[in-house]
Design an enzyme around this catalytic site. Structure first.
Site, short mmCIF file in Angstrom:
data_model
loop_
_atom_site.label_atom_id
_atom_site.label_comp_id
_atom_site.label_asym_id
_atom_site.label_seq_id
_atom_site.Cartn_x
_atom_site.Cartn_y
_atom_site.Cartn_z
N THR A 10 0.82 -1.10 0.01
CA THR A 10 0.21 -0.10 -0.06
C THR A 10 0.97 1.50 -0.17
OG1 THR A 10 0.38 -0.59 2.66
CG2 THR A 10 -1.55 -1.03 1.98
N LEU A 57 3.69 -7.53 9.99
CA LEU A 57 5.20 -7.75 10.13
C LEU A 57 5.12 -8.07 11.04
CD1 LEU A 57 6.36 -7.51 6.80
CD2 LEU A 57 7.60 -5.23 8.30
N ALA A 79 7.96 -3.75 3.23
CA ALA A 79 6.89 -2.90 4.85
C ALA A 79 8.39 -1.96 5.57
CB ALA A 79 6.22 -4.09 5.15
N ALA A 80 7.68 -0.95 5.82
CA ALA A 80 8.52 -0.66 7.40
C ALA A 80 7.62 -0.04 7.66
CB ALA A 80 10.15 0.31 6.31
N GLN A 81 8.37 0.90 9.03
CA GLN A 81 7.68 2.45 10.01
C GLN A 81 9.30 2.65 9.28
OE1 GLN A 81 7.71 5.28 10.23
NE2 GLN A 81 9.40 5.02 12.03
N SER A 123 18.45 0.67 2.97
CA SER A 123 18.03 2.49 3.03
C SER A 123 19.44 3.17 2.57
CB SER A 123 17.56 3.23 3.94
OG SER A 123 17.65 4.59 4.08
N GLU A 125 19.84 5.39 4.58
CA GLU A 125 19.92 6.13 5.74
C GLU A 125 21.01 5.11 6.35
OE1 GLU A 125 18.61 9.03 7.11
OE2 GLU A 125 18.23 9.42 5.64
N TYR A 147 15.32 4.62 12.99
CA TYR A 147 15.38 4.12 11.72
C TYR A 147 16.33 3.35 10.62
CZ TYR A 147 14.00 3.96 6.79
OH TYR A 147 13.88 3.95 5.39
N LYS A 151 17.27 -0.57 9.77
CA LYS A 151 17.60 -0.80 8.31
C LYS A 151 19.04 -1.56 8.80
CE LYS A 151 14.15 0.48 5.84
NZ LYS A 151 13.46 -0.85 5.03
N HIS A 177 13.59 8.40 -2.79
CA HIS A 177 13.33 7.95 -4.44
C HIS A 177 12.01 8.37 -3.73
CE1 HIS A 177 13.30 4.36 -2.62
NE2 HIS A 177 12.52 4.32 -2.59
N ARG A 182 4.45 9.84 -2.84
CA ARG A 182 4.75 9.69 -1.71
C ARG A 182 4.29 10.58 -0.42
NH1 ARG A 182 9.29 7.81 1.01
NH2 ARG A 182 11.63 9.12 0.42
P1 NAP Z 1 5.96 4.24 2.51
O1 NAP Z 1 4.94 4.62 1.34
O2 NAP Z 1 6.29 4.33 4.03
O3 NAP Z 1 5.51 2.55 1.85
C1 NAP Z 1 5.57 2.10 4.00
C2 NAP Z 1 4.92 0.95 3.85
O4 NAP Z 1 5.06 -0.57 4.59
C3 NAP Z 1 2.68 0.92 3.70
O5 NAP Z 1 2.43 -0.47 2.50
C4 NAP Z 1 2.98 0.59 5.31
O6 NAP Z 1 1.50 0.23 5.58
C5 NAP Z 1 3.70 -0.67 5.87
N1 NAP Z 1 3.93 -1.06 6.86
C6 NAP Z 1 4.34 -0.27 7.47
N2 NAP Z 1 4.12 -1.00 9.17
C7 NAP Z 1 3.90 -2.63 8.97
C8 NAP Z 1 3.34 -3.50 9.20
N3 NAP Z 1 3.79 -3.26 10.73
N4 NAP Z 1 2.95 -4.74 8.78
C9 NAP Z 1 2.80 -4.41 7.94
N5 NAP Z 1 2.96 -3.57 6.97
C10 NAP Z 1 3.37 -1.94 7.22
O7 NAP Z 1 7.23 3.29 2.38
P2 NAP Z 1 8.48 3.37 0.85
O8 NAP Z 1 8.53 4.78 0.34
O9 NAP Z 1 7.06 2.91 -0.11
O10 NAP Z 1 8.96 2.59 0.62
C11 NAP Z 1 9.41 0.70 1.16
C12 NAP Z 1 10.47 0.75 1.71
O11 NAP Z 1 11.72 1.80 1.01
C13 NAP Z 1 10.32 0.60 2.84
O12 NAP Z 1 10.77 -0.06 3.61
C14 NAP Z 1 11.79 2.14 3.33
O13 NAP Z 1 12.11 1.81 4.17
C15 NAP Z 1 12.54 1.52 2.21
N6 NAP Z 1 13.55 3.07 1.83
C16 NAP Z 1 12.94 3.83 1.06
C17 NAP Z 1 12.88 4.90 0.48
C18 NAP Z 1 12.43 6.30 -0.88
O14 NAP Z 1 13.52 6.81 -0.38
N7 NAP Z 1 11.23 6.33 -0.35
C19 NAP Z 1 14.16 5.16 0.46
C20 NAP Z 1 14.90 4.25 0.82
C21 NAP Z 1 14.47 2.58 1.49
P3 NAP Z 1 0.02 1.47 5.11
O15 NAP Z 1 -0.25 1.51 4.46
O16 NAP Z 1 -1.20 0.75 6.14
O17 NAP Z 1 0.81 2.46 6.18
#
Ligand code: NAP
Length: 319
Positions: A10, A57, A79-81, A123, A125, A147, A151, A177, A182
């Protein structure tokens, strides 16, 4: 038909990845956590083609059940916080979901479908306060937030499952990204949404913390393409995904205001309450390994990314 299992479907990346996998002919199963108001807007275009299963998770049994039922060939743990600022306010939850959550995914795969190939969302980070101007797969980690620490744990565990259990696991070390999908709490989207709201008369100021920090920003849809390529290699290894150029928050904001025909100076306010307890002044990735081995490169430029986000938010605010 091959099956891909996505946690975090999601979220921003989950939605781009799901669209791309459906287009490529995969059956896509997504793990969705229980919520009083389920949040599926990012998946609108492919919702009828997905299988969504309840799970979390924090609940390993729910993942084992889903993996045993659907027997995926590829598992993406997205999935992540994922919001750095929240990780100081909720460090234990962040550790549980972002760190231990990855452990639960890896254990679930080991027990339920050990032949599946696993992508772990790492990440930039993790590099944190790096002494190297550009970070690659060999750069030491110095995370600066709960965070980033979570990671790093997940990354090392991914490597450990590859080495000790012989699972096919890759950790994609992705730099920032962004996209019109976002979350609004992230600075880029906060800027594009605020610009659109100012342009449509709904907001008068944009409050930001440190606008001199520099990040290497790419387009999310380009980065999810790299994830699938990582799982198609003969041998699993880790990859940095980045554009190789970084920009300050100020630059992002200047371009965003300009894209709406506005001048940043008129609306931007410095807000010390938004400063982080520990900042990372600059991150910039070196994606040479991905460019060489995966044939991957970013397609969307920084200017195109900013314009794309502002255009989408203007359309949202006007409609
Ligand atoms: P995001 O939009 O914040 O999405 C996080 C997802 O994790 C959402 O679907 C959320 O569900 C789900 N989630 C959170 N807690 C959960 C739990 N306890 N059990 C199951 N699902 C859970 O993040 P994103 O930007 O798509 O990033 C995807 C991944 O890449 C993450 O792990 C993030 O840390 C990593 N990352 C992102 C970036 C970036 O720049 N975007 C860069 C490096 C790494 P809900 O919809 O229910 O909240």
């Amino acid at each position: 038909m091959k099956t891909a299992f996505i946690t975090g479907i999601t979220g921003q990346d989950g939605s781009f990845l799901a669209e791309q996998l459906v287009e490529d002919g995969w059956k896509v199963v997504g793990l969705v956590r229980r919520s009083a108001s389920r949040n599926l807007w990012r998946l609108r275009s492919v919702l009828d083609k997905l299988i969504l299963v309840d799970g979390d998770l924090l609940d390993m049994g729910s993942m084992i059940d889903a993996l045993k039922t659907h027997r995926p060939q590829h598992v993406y743990n997205l999935a992540a916080q994922s919001f750095v600022a929240t990780s100081w306010r909720q460090p234990l939850l962040t550790g549980d979901v972002t760190g231990l959550g990855a452990a639960r995914v890896l254990e679930s795969v080991r027990l339920a479908c050990p032949d599946a190939r696993v992508y772990q969302a790492g990440s930039s980070e993790m590099f944190g306060l790096s002494t190297q101007a550009r970070q690659n797969e060999t750069t030491p980690f110095h995370p600066r937030s709960p965070y980033g620490v979570a990671k790093v744990y997940a990354h090392h565990l991914a490597v450990n499952y590859r080495e000790s259990h012989k699972l096919y696991v890759v950790s994609g070390i992705l730099f920032n990204h962004e996209s019109e999908r976002r979350g609004v709490e992230f600075v880029t989207r906060k800027i594009s949404q605020s610009v659109a709201r100012i342009a449509t008369g709904k907001q008068t100021e944009l409050h930001l913390g440190d606008i001199n920090v520099r990040r290497d920003w790419g387009f999310a849809g380009d980065y999810t393409r790299a994830m699938t390529r990582m799982l198609e290699q003969d041998e699993p290894q880790d990859y940095v995904i980045a554009t190789g150029t970084n920009w300050s928050v100020r630059c992002f904001a200047e371009r965003a205001f300009a894209a709406a025909g506005l001048s940043m100076e008129q609306y931007l306010r410095h807000d010390p309450s938004l400063l982080r307890p520990a900042e990372i002044p600059s991150l910039c990735g070196d994606a040479t390994r991905a460019i060489t081995d995966l044939g991957w490169k970013p397609e969307c430029s920084f200017d195109e990314l900013v314009e794309r986000m502002v255009r989408a938010d203007l359309a949202r605010e006007r409609s």
